[in-house]
Design a protein around this motif. Structure first.
Motif, PDB file in Angstrom:
ATOM      1  N   VAL A 265       0.860  -1.181   0.000  1.00  7.69           N
ATOM      2  CA  VAL A 265       0.000   0.000   0.000  1.00  7.69           C
ATOM      3  C   VAL A 265       0.897   1.231   0.000  1.00  7.69           C
ATOM      4  O   VAL A 265       1.760   1.387   0.869  1.00  7.69           O
ATOM      5  N   THR A 266       0.675   2.106  -0.973  1.00  7.74           N
ATOM      6  CA  THR A 266       1.519   3.289  -1.124  1.00  7.74           C
ATOM      7  C   THR A 266       0.674   4.503  -1.470  1.00  7.74           C
ATOM      8  O   THR A 266      -0.388   4.381  -2.079  1.00  7.74           O
ATOM      9  N   GLY A 267       1.160   5.654  -1.072  1.00 14.57           N
ATOM     10  CA  GLY A 267       0.531   6.894  -1.500  1.00 14.57           C
ATOM     11  C   GLY A 267       0.848   7.166  -2.966  1.00 14.57           C
ATOM     12  O   GLY A 267       1.802   6.609  -3.518  1.00 14.57           O
ATOM     13  N   ARG A 268       0.065   8.032  -3.573  1.00 15.16           N
ATOM     14  CA  ARG A 268       0.211   8.312  -4.999  1.00 15.16           C
ATOM     15  C   ARG A 268       1.583   8.895  -5.333  1.00 15.16           C
ATOM     16  O   ARG A 268       2.224   8.476  -6.299  1.00 15.16           O
ATOM     17  N   LYS A 269       2.046   9.871  -4.550  1.00 16.71           N
ATOM     18  CA  LYS A 269       3.342  10.490  -4.866  1.00 16.71           C
ATOM     19  C   LYS A 269       4.466   9.461  -4.778  1.00 16.71           C
ATOM     20  O   LYS A 269       5.362   9.434  -5.617  1.00 16.71           O
TER      21      LYS A 269
ATOM     22  N   ASP B 170       4.149   7.219  -7.830  1.00 16.17           N
ATOM     23  CA  ASP B 170       4.635   7.907  -9.033  1.00 16.17           C
ATOM     24  C   ASP B 170       6.161   8.012  -9.056  1.00 16.17           C
ATOM     25  O   ASP B 170       6.764   8.141 -10.127  1.00 16.17           O
ATOM     26  N   SER B 171       6.804   7.973  -7.878  1.00 12.93           N
ATOM     27  CA  SER B 171       8.266   8.097  -7.818  1.00 12.93           C
ATOM     28  C   SER B 171       8.962   6.782  -8.191  1.00 12.93           C
ATOM     29  O   SER B 171      10.160   6.771  -8.449  1.00 12.93           O
ATOM     30  N   ILE B 172       8.224   5.683  -8.225  1.00 12.71           N
ATOM     31  CA  ILE B 172       8.798   4.391  -8.632  1.00 12.71           C
ATOM     32  C   ILE B 172       8.991   4.437 -10.148  1.00 12.71           C
ATOM     33  O   ILE B 172       8.057   4.795 -10.872  1.00 12.71           O
ATOM     34  N   PRO B 173      10.184   4.114 -10.634  1.00 10.55           N
ATOM     35  CA  PRO B 173      10.371   4.146 -12.100  1.00 10.55           C
ATOM     36  C   PRO B 173       9.281   3.327 -12.801  1.00 10.55           C
ATOM     37  O   PRO B 173       8.907   2.246 -12.341  1.00 10.55           O
ATOM     38  N   GLU B 174       8.767   3.877 -13.907  1.00 15.00           N
ATOM     39  CA  GLU B 174       7.602   3.301 -14.574  1.00 15.00           C
ATOM     40  C   GLU B 174       7.781   1.825 -14.909  1.00 15.00           C
ATOM     41  O   GLU B 174       6.839   1.040 -14.797  1.00 15.00           O
TER      42      GLU B 174
ATOM     43  N   ASN C 234      -7.479  11.866  -5.536  1.00 12.20           N
ATOM     44  CA  ASN C 234      -7.854  12.177  -6.917  1.00 12.20           C
ATOM     45  C   ASN C 234      -8.676  11.016  -7.478  1.00 12.20           C
ATOM     46  O   ASN C 234      -8.143   9.955  -7.794  1.00 12.20           O
ATOM     47  N   SER C 235      -9.972  11.216  -7.621  1.00 13.06           N
ATOM     48  CA  SER C 235     -10.864  10.131  -8.058  1.00 13.06           C
ATOM     49  C   SER C 235     -10.632   9.736  -9.510  1.00 13.06           C
ATOM     50  O   SER C 235     -11.087   8.677  -9.943  1.00 13.06           O
ATOM     51  N   ASP C 236      -9.918  10.560 -10.272  1.00 14.08           N
ATOM     52  CA  ASP C 236      -9.638  10.247 -11.680  1.00 14.08           C
ATOM     53  C   ASP C 236      -8.308   9.528 -11.870  1.00 14.08           C
ATOM     54  O   ASP C 236      -7.955   9.167 -12.979  1.00 14.08           O
ATOM     55  N   TYR C 237      -7.551   9.329 -10.785  1.00 12.56           N
ATOM     56  CA  TYR C 237      -6.213   8.748 -10.897  1.00 12.56           C
ATOM     57  C   TYR C 237      -6.291   7.320 -11.412  1.00 12.56           C
ATOM     58  O   TYR C 237      -7.090   6.511 -10.948  1.00 12.56           O
ATOM     59  N   GLN C 238      -5.442   7.012 -12.371  1.00  6.72           N
ATOM     60  CA  GLN C 238      -5.356   5.667 -12.946  1.00  6.72           C
ATOM     61  C   GLN C 238      -3.990   5.073 -12.617  1.00  6.72           C
ATOM     62  O   GLN C 238      -2.974   5.734 -12.808  1.00  6.72           O
ATOM     63  N   ALA C 239      -3.996   3.835 -12.148  1.00  7.74           N
ATOM     64  CA  ALA C 239      -2.746   3.115 -11.890  1.00  7.74           C
ATOM     65  C   ALA C 239      -2.925   1.711 -12.474  1.00  7.74           C
ATOM     66  O   ALA C 239      -3.340   0.797 -11.776  1.00  7.74           O
TER      67      ALA C 239
ATOM     68  N   LEU D 269      -4.767  -1.430  -7.588  1.00  8.32           N
ATOM     69  CA  LEU D 269      -6.053  -0.979  -7.069  1.00  8.32           C
ATOM     70  C   LEU D 269      -5.863   0.435  -6.531  1.00  8.32           C
ATOM     71  O   LEU D 269      -4.804   0.763  -5.995  1.00  8.32           O
ATOM     72  N   VAL D 270      -6.892   1.262  -6.667  1.00  8.92           N
ATOM     73  CA  VAL D 270      -6.814   2.652  -6.191  1.00  8.92           C
ATOM     74  C   VAL D 270      -7.876   2.853  -5.126  1.00  8.92           C
ATOM     75  O   VAL D 270      -9.041   2.470  -5.311  1.00  8.92           O
ATOM     76  N   PHE D 271      -7.473   3.452  -3.998  1.00 12.15           N
ATOM     77  CA  PHE D 271      -8.388   3.723  -2.886  1.00 12.15           C
ATOM     78  C   PHE D 271      -8.299   5.197  -2.512  1.00 12.15           C
ATOM     79  O   PHE D 271      -7.248   5.818  -2.651  1.00 12.15           O
ATOM     80  N   SER D 272      -9.412   5.721  -1.984  1.00 15.66           N
ATOM     81  CA  SER D 272      -9.456   7.139  -1.621  1.00 15.66           C
ATOM     82  C   SER D 272      -8.885   7.398  -0.228  1.00 15.66           C
ATOM     83  O   SER D 272      -8.604   8.542   0.125  1.00 15.66           O
TER      84      SER D 272
END
Length: 168
Positions: A42-46, A49-53, A69-74, A78-81
């Motif tokens: 489980v990780t925060g978005r920032k 995003d810092s993990i190389p693609e 961000n409800s529009d965030y795609q990963a 899985l994405v949670f608010s």
């Protein structure tokens, strides 16, 4: 559900600078990979995003990303608010450990929610001038054991110790 936290911090509790790692410690990266493989991270978005693609989502692990961000795609994750929503999703998990892997805000939320069963903390013996820090906590409430120690060598500029904290 077992909830663990895994982090590396320097002598000033620093965990990052400019949304990036401040050190290159292959033995610690290997420990992180071996410890979390087959589990949930489980990780925060920032932090995500810092993990190389090319390494996202982290392979052989279920990746969960926290963002408001409800529009965030990963893709592949899985994405949670919120951390609460994420933990509710995994509340019946019996096979895998849920690992909180950062960043600073997510670590603080996990500590504040008092949901952690164990902490794996790599203590890096150096100061790096971090801008993100691991929260203070009452170490007297935890049993501590040293998992392993790494001395400086050709691959590691500084020494470090990995310690496992389990709730008393």
């Amino acid at each position: 559900m077992k909830v663990s936290l895994i982090v590396a911090m320097d002598n000033e509790r620093g965990i990052g600078k400019n949304n990036d790692l401040m050190w290159h410690l292959p033995a610690d990266m290997k420990f992180f990979k071996e410890t979390t493989t087959g589990h949930v991270v489980v990780t925060g978005r920032k932090n995500y995003d810092s993990i190389p693609e090319r390494f996202r989502p982290l392979p052989n692990r279920e990746n969960a990303v926290l963002t408001r961000n409800s529009d965030y795609q990963a893709p592949g994750a899985l994405v949670f608010s919120s951390l609460e929503a994420c933990l509710k999703h995994y509340e019946n998990e019996t096979e895998r450990t849920v690992f909180i892997i950062g960043g600073g805000q997510i670590y603080k939320e996990a500590m504040d929610l008092n949901v952690l069963d164990e902490l794996f903390i790599t203590h890096v013996n150096h100061r790096y001038g971090a801008d993100t820090f691991f929260p203070e906590f009452d170490e007297s409430k935890w049993n501590v054991e040293t998992v392993f120690e790494q001395e400086p060598d050709e691959k590691h500029a500084v020494s470090f110790q990995v310690k496992k904290y389990t709730k008393k």
